[in-house]
Enzyme design. Structure first.
Site, PDB file in Angstrom:
ATOM      1  N   MET A  10       0.821  -1.212   0.000  1.00 46.49           N
ATOM      2  CA  MET A  10       0.000   0.000   0.000  1.00 46.49           C
ATOM      3  C   MET A  10       0.859   1.267   0.000  1.00 46.49           C
ATOM      4  O   MET A  10       0.425   2.301  -0.502  1.00 46.49           O
ATOM      5  CB  MET A  10      -0.957  -0.006   1.190  1.00 46.49           C
ATOM      6  CG  MET A  10      -2.042  -1.071   1.083  1.00 46.49           C
ATOM      7  SD  MET A  10      -3.068  -0.908  -0.413  1.00 46.49           S
ATOM      8  CE  MET A  10      -2.541  -2.315  -1.375  1.00 46.49           C
ATOM      9  N   ASN A  11       2.076   1.198   0.534  1.00 47.97           N
ATOM     10  CA  ASN A  11       2.966   2.363   0.487  1.00 47.97           C
ATOM     11  C   ASN A  11       3.329   2.709  -0.960  1.00 47.97           C
ATOM     12  O   ASN A  11       3.289   3.866  -1.363  1.00 47.97           O
ATOM     13  CB  ASN A  11       4.244   2.095   1.290  1.00 47.97           C
ATOM     14  CG  ASN A  11       3.992   2.045   2.767  1.00 47.97           C
ATOM     15  OD1 ASN A  11       3.351   2.910   3.340  1.00 47.97           O
ATOM     16  ND2 ASN A  11       4.487   0.997   3.408  1.00 47.97           N
ATOM     17  N   ASP A  68      10.046  -3.717 -10.051  1.00 47.08           N
ATOM     18  CA  ASP A  68      10.948  -4.405  -9.147  1.00 47.08           C
ATOM     19  C   ASP A  68      12.049  -3.412  -8.834  1.00 47.08           C
ATOM     20  O   ASP A  68      12.480  -2.648  -9.713  1.00 47.08           O
ATOM     21  CB  ASP A  68      11.503  -5.694  -9.736  1.00 47.08           C
ATOM     22  CG  ASP A  68      12.048  -6.614  -8.650  1.00 47.08           C
ATOM     23  OD1 ASP A  68      11.423  -6.716  -7.578  1.00 47.08           O
ATOM     24  OD2 ASP A  68      13.104  -7.238  -8.865  1.00 47.08           O
TER      25      ASP A  68
END
Length: 190
Positions: A10-11, A68
């Site tokens: 969520m960050n 990533d």
């Protein structure tokens, strides 16, 4: 346009939502009920981003982008790199990961490092990659309580605050993820 960001973090989601134009509806893995661990078996940051984006497209049918990110420390021959999230073990513990890096650098003079983010986008049958890099160094101790991951020990080059001491707007302007996402957003705006 609906687009899935292949993350449960969520960050990251909040950080990216602040950058997206209004015409893009951003969905998370939670929003599409993707609860399994997406394989990250690539040998590089690029490969892992591609694997995640393709997994969502192939298994859920949504256009998707996946990122990533790795911290590459010069004195550690580029480690933790592709293993950044799991550097201290499979439980993905941020504090343990930072502690491991700090302990490995105790007697090292060269503390230069960089964050690298690669975003893979699968959109209407096409695939694109966007890369962002932020140069900096590793501090001797953690500073700040904002952000996530290695933010408390990473000092961006030319700044006196760690990522964990910056507000989200400050960080997004200079961060590896911010750089890569601005490239993605520019591409999506065309």
């Amino acid at each position: 346009m609906k687009l899935v960001f292949a993350t449960h973090n969520m960050n990251k989601l909040k950080e990216i939502q602040t950058m997206l134009p209004d015409h893009i509806e951003l969905l998370s893995l939670d929003d599409i009920d993707c609860n399994e661990d997406i394989p990250e078996s690539g040998d590089t940051i690029d490969e892992n981003a591609i694997l995640k984006a393709e997994y969502v497209k192939n298994n859920y049918g949504y256009d998707c982008f996946a990122d990533d990110t790795g911290l590459e420390v010069e004195a550690l021959a580029g480690a933790p790199g592709v293993y950044s999230a799991r550097y201290s073990g499979e439980e993905k513990n941020d504090d343990a990961n930072m502690d491991k890096v700090l302990s490995q650098l105790i007697d090292k003079k060269d503390r230069s490092a960089r964050f690298k983010t690669v975003i893979a986008l699968t959109l209407k049958g096409n695939q694109s990659l966007f890369t962002g890099v932020c140069e900096g160094s590793i501090l001797n101790e953690k500073r700040g309580n904002k952000g996530f991951g290695y933010d408390p020990i990473f000092l961006p080059k030319g700044y006196d605050k760690t990522f964990a001491e910056m507000n989200i707007d400050e960080k997004t302007k200079i961060s590896h993820r911010g750089i890569a996402f601005r490239q993605l957003i520019e591409y999506l705006s065309k």
